[in-house]
Write a protein that holds these residues in place. Structure first.
Motif, mmCIF file in Angstrom:
data_model
loop_
_atom_site.group_PDB
_atom_site.id
_atom_site.type_symbol
_atom_site.label_atom_id
_atom_site.label_comp_id
_atom_site.label_asym_id
_atom_site.label_seq_id
_atom_site.Cartn_x
_atom_site.Cartn_y
_atom_site.Cartn_z
ATOM 1 N N ILE A 62 44.759 45.812 25.232
ATOM 2 C CA ILE A 62 45.957 45.046 25.532
ATOM 3 C C ILE A 62 46.767 44.789 24.263
ATOM 4 C CG2 ILE A 62 45.030 42.709 25.265
ATOM 5 C CD1 ILE A 62 46.388 42.116 28.016
ATOM 6 N N ASP A 209 39.493 41.405 25.391
ATOM 7 C CA ASP A 209 39.101 40.450 26.424
ATOM 8 C C ASP A 209 39.799 40.759 27.747
ATOM 9 O OD1 ASP A 209 41.567 39.832 25.371
ATOM 10 O OD2 ASP A 209 41.331 37.674 25.584
ATOM 11 N N ARG A 210 40.943 41.408 27.666
ATOM 12 C CA ARG A 210 41.617 42.015 28.819
ATOM 13 C C ARG A 210 42.045 43.419 28.404
ATOM 14 N NH1 ARG A 210 46.574 39.093 30.709
ATOM 15 N NH2 ARG A 210 46.963 38.903 28.478
ATOM 16 N N TYR A 212 44.299 47.191 29.650
ATOM 17 C CA TYR A 212 45.250 47.853 30.524
ATOM 18 C C TYR A 212 44.594 49.090 31.140
ATOM 19 C CZ TYR A 212 49.164 45.193 28.513
ATOM 20 O OH TYR A 212 50.021 44.199 28.134
ATOM 21 N N GLU A 256 34.872 43.066 38.336
ATOM 22 C CA GLU A 256 36.071 42.245 38.202
ATOM 23 C C GLU A 256 37.254 42.917 38.884
ATOM 24 O OE1 GLU A 256 35.936 39.312 36.869
ATOM 25 O OE2 GLU A 256 33.897 39.427 36.064
ATOM 26 N N GLY A 258 41.270 43.616 39.316
ATOM 27 C CA GLY A 258 42.455 43.636 38.477
ATOM 28 C C GLY A 258 43.705 43.238 39.227
ATOM 29 N N VAL A 279 46.125 45.218 34.919
ATOM 30 C CA VAL A 279 45.408 44.444 33.904
ATOM 31 C C VAL A 279 44.078 44.005 34.492
ATOM 32 C CG1 VAL A 279 45.458 42.448 32.384
ATOM 33 C CG2 VAL A 279 47.576 43.651 32.911
ATOM 34 N N PHE A 280 42.996 44.245 33.735
ATOM 35 C CA PHE A 280 41.659 43.868 34.177
ATOM 36 C C PHE A 280 41.014 42.945 33.152
ATOM 37 C CE2 PHE A 280 42.237 47.475 36.900
ATOM 38 C CZ PHE A 280 41.422 47.244 37.993
ATOM 39 N N PRO A 281 40.357 41.884 33.607
ATOM 40 C CA PRO A 281 39.564 41.087 32.661
ATOM 41 C C PRO A 281 38.361 41.874 32.190
ATOM 42 C CG PRO A 281 39.241 40.313 34.922
ATOM 43 C CD PRO A 281 40.328 41.348 34.976
ATOM 44 N N ASN A 282 37.959 41.618 30.948
ATOM 45 C CA ASN A 282 36.854 42.364 30.349
ATOM 46 C C ASN A 282 35.944 41.395 29.599
ATOM 47 O OD1 ASN A 282 35.325 44.613 29.559
ATOM 48 N ND2 ASN A 282 36.582 44.992 27.757
#
Length: 402
Positions: A62, A209-210, A212, A256, A258, A279-282
Motif C-alpha cells: 500500500i 499491514d494492508r 493492494y 480476510e 477485502g 484493499v485487503f487487511p494483512n
C-alpha cells in the motif's frame, strides 16, 4: 427313359406348387407403432444465486519507500535487521559525518563573522543618522554607510542559509526510515561508498499491514456490473460495492475479506480492460508484494435465477445454446436459450426457460423435436444401506464325504 423324365418333371412341378402355398394358420400382424421413449426431466425453479467472478491479479504494497543516499560518504553502520519491521524516523544507516560536521562548523563561523560585520555597520549607520540633521556628516558618507549595512544584512542571510544547508547534510548522514513498514534486503554493507549524484539505493521499506490487489476486468463486465446493481437486479453491500475475496494459487481462500476501492478511469486500448483495485487487511503478513492471486468479486445476489445442468444444454448450427423440454401433449420442444455465464457446473439462463418447464436431462441423443415422450417417475433417493457385517470367523462346515 421317357417314363422316368415324365415322373421327374411331375415331381418338380408338384414341389414348386407346394412351395408357393402359405403355411397353415392366420397371416402375421403388421408392425405396430414404436414404444414411447421414457425421459428424465428436471422441473425448472427459480433460486437465489450469488454471482462471483474470478480475476487474476498481483499483490502490491500500500506504500513503498526507496531509501536512497542523500549525501556522499562511507557507510559506517547498518542499524537494522533485514526483513524486520521498522518505525518511521528509525535510524537505518550511519554515513561518515566528519566532513559534514566540518562544513557545519565552517558555516557557523561564516555566519558569526557576517553578524559581527552587520552589528558594526548598524552602529555606524545609527551614529551617522543622528548627525545627518546637523550636517556634521555628508550625505554621501551616510549613503555609503547605509549601503554597507544592507550588504551585511544580505551576508547574514546567506550565512544562515549556509548553516541550514550544512545542518541538513549533517543530519542526512543518519539515514532514517521514511515510513513505518517492513524493511527488505540491504543493498550496501558497512564500508561501501555511496554517492548522491547516483542516488545509491540502500534498501526498500514497504507498508504491509494492508495491501493492494490490482486486477484487470473487461470493460464490458464493468458496465454490466454497474447496470445490474443500478437496476436492483444484483444486490451489493450498503456502500454499493461488491465484496471481494482472495483465492491463492493452491485454491485456499484468504480468511480476510477485502473491499473494492477504485476502478481506473481509463480503458486499456490493447486489452479493452480496466484496472480494478481492492484493499485487503494483512494482519499476519501472509500477503507479500508480487504474489499471484485470484480476486473473487462477489457481484451480488440475483433472487430469481434459473440454473440448468450444462449436460442438458447443446448447441445448434448457429452456435446458440439449446435445450429440450416436454411441452404440450408430452411432445418434445426445442428451446433456444440465453446463457450469459456459468455458475459452477450449471448454466445461468437469462431467457428461453420459465419456472415449471420440464427440462429433459437424459436420452437427448434418441429424441427429436415433435416426438412424444413419457416422463419417467421421479423416485426418491435410496436410503443409505446398512454397513456390511464383518465376515464371521467361524469356519464353514465341510462337505459330507461321499
Amino acid at each position: 427313359m421317357k417314363t422316368f423324365l415324365k415322373h421327374s418333371l411331375a415331381a418338380l412341378a408338384l414341389g414348386l406348387v407346394s412351395c408357393g402355398k402359405n403355411p397353415s394358420g392366420p397371416p402375421p400382424a403388421p408392425p405396430g407403432p414404436p414404444p414411447v421413449m421414457e425421459v428424465g426431466v428436471l422441473v425448472i425453479k427459480q433460486t437465489p444465486v450469488t454471482l462471483t467472478q474470478d480475476l487474476p491479479g498481483r499483490i502490491s504494497a500500500i506504500r513503498v519507500a526507496e531509501v536512497r543516499a542523500r549525501v556522499s560518504g562511507i557507510v559506517l553502520k547498518r542499524l537494522f535487521k533485514e526483513g524486520s519491521d521498522v518505525k518511521e524516523g528509525q535510524v537505518l544507516y550511519e554515513i561518515d559525518p566528519a566532513q559534514y560536521e566540518a562544513q557545519y562548523e565552517s558555516a557557523q563561523g561564516t555566519l558569526a563573522r557576517a553578524e559581527a560585520s552587520l552589528n558594526s555597520a548598524q552602529l555606524k549607520l545609527n551614529r551617522m543618522q543622528s548627525l545627518i540633521g546637523s550636517h556634521a556628516v555628508s550625505k554621501q558618507d551616510y549613503d555609503e554607510a547605509s549601503g554597507s549595512q544592507r550588504v551585511n544584512q544580505a551576508e547574514v542571510l546567506l550565512g544562515k542559509a549556509a548553516v541550514k544547508t550544512a545542518k541538513i547534510n549533517l543530519d542526512y548522514t543518519k539515514v532514517t526510515a521514511p515510513i513505518t513498514g517492513r524493511i527488505g534486503i540491504s543493498q550496501v554493507t558497512e564500508g561501501a561508498y555511496v554517492r548522491t549524484d547516483q542516488a545509491t539505493l540502500l534498501t526498500i521499506v514497504q507498508q504491509l499491514d494492508r495491501v493492494y490487489v490490482d486486477v484487470n476486468q473487461p470493460s464490458s463486465d464493468l458496465l454490466r456490473l454497474r447496470k445490474a446493481i443500478a437496476s436492483g437486479r444484483l444486490k451489493a453491500d450498503a456502500s454499493g460495492q461488491p465484496p471481494v475475496k482472495l483465492v491463492h494459487e493452491n485454491g485456499d481462500i484468504y480468511p480476510e475479506e477485502g473491499k473494492l476501492e477504485v476502478a481506473d478511469v481509463t480503458v486499456n486500448t490493447l486489452t479493452n480492460s480496466v484496472t480494478v483495485r481492492a484493499v485487503f487487511p494483512n494482519p499476519r503478513g501472509d500477503l507479500l508484494p508480487g504474489m499471484f492471486v485470484r480476486a473473487r468479486l462477489e457481484e451480488g445476489t440475483t433472487p430469481d435465477a434459473i440454473l440448468v445442468p450444462q449436460l442438458a444444454v447443446s448447441r445448434n448450427s448457429k452456435g446458440e445454446p439449446t435445450a429440450m423440454v416436454v411441452g404440450a401433449e408430452n411432445k418434445v420442444e426445442l428451446r433456444v436459450l440465453e446463457t450469459p455465464r456459468a455458475v459452477g457446473n450449471q448454466w445461468l439462463v437469462a431467457s428461453g426457460l420459465k419456472p415449471g418447464d420440464q427440462l429433459i436431462i437424459n436420452n437427448l441423443q434418441k429424441i427429436r423435436p415433435g416426438v412424444e415422450v413419457k416422463v419417467a417417475p421421479q423416485t426418491p433417493a435410496p436410503a443409505a444401506s446398512e454397513p456390511a457385517q464383518p465376515p464371521s470367523k467361524t469356519p464353514a462346515p465341510s462337505a459330507p464325504a461321499k
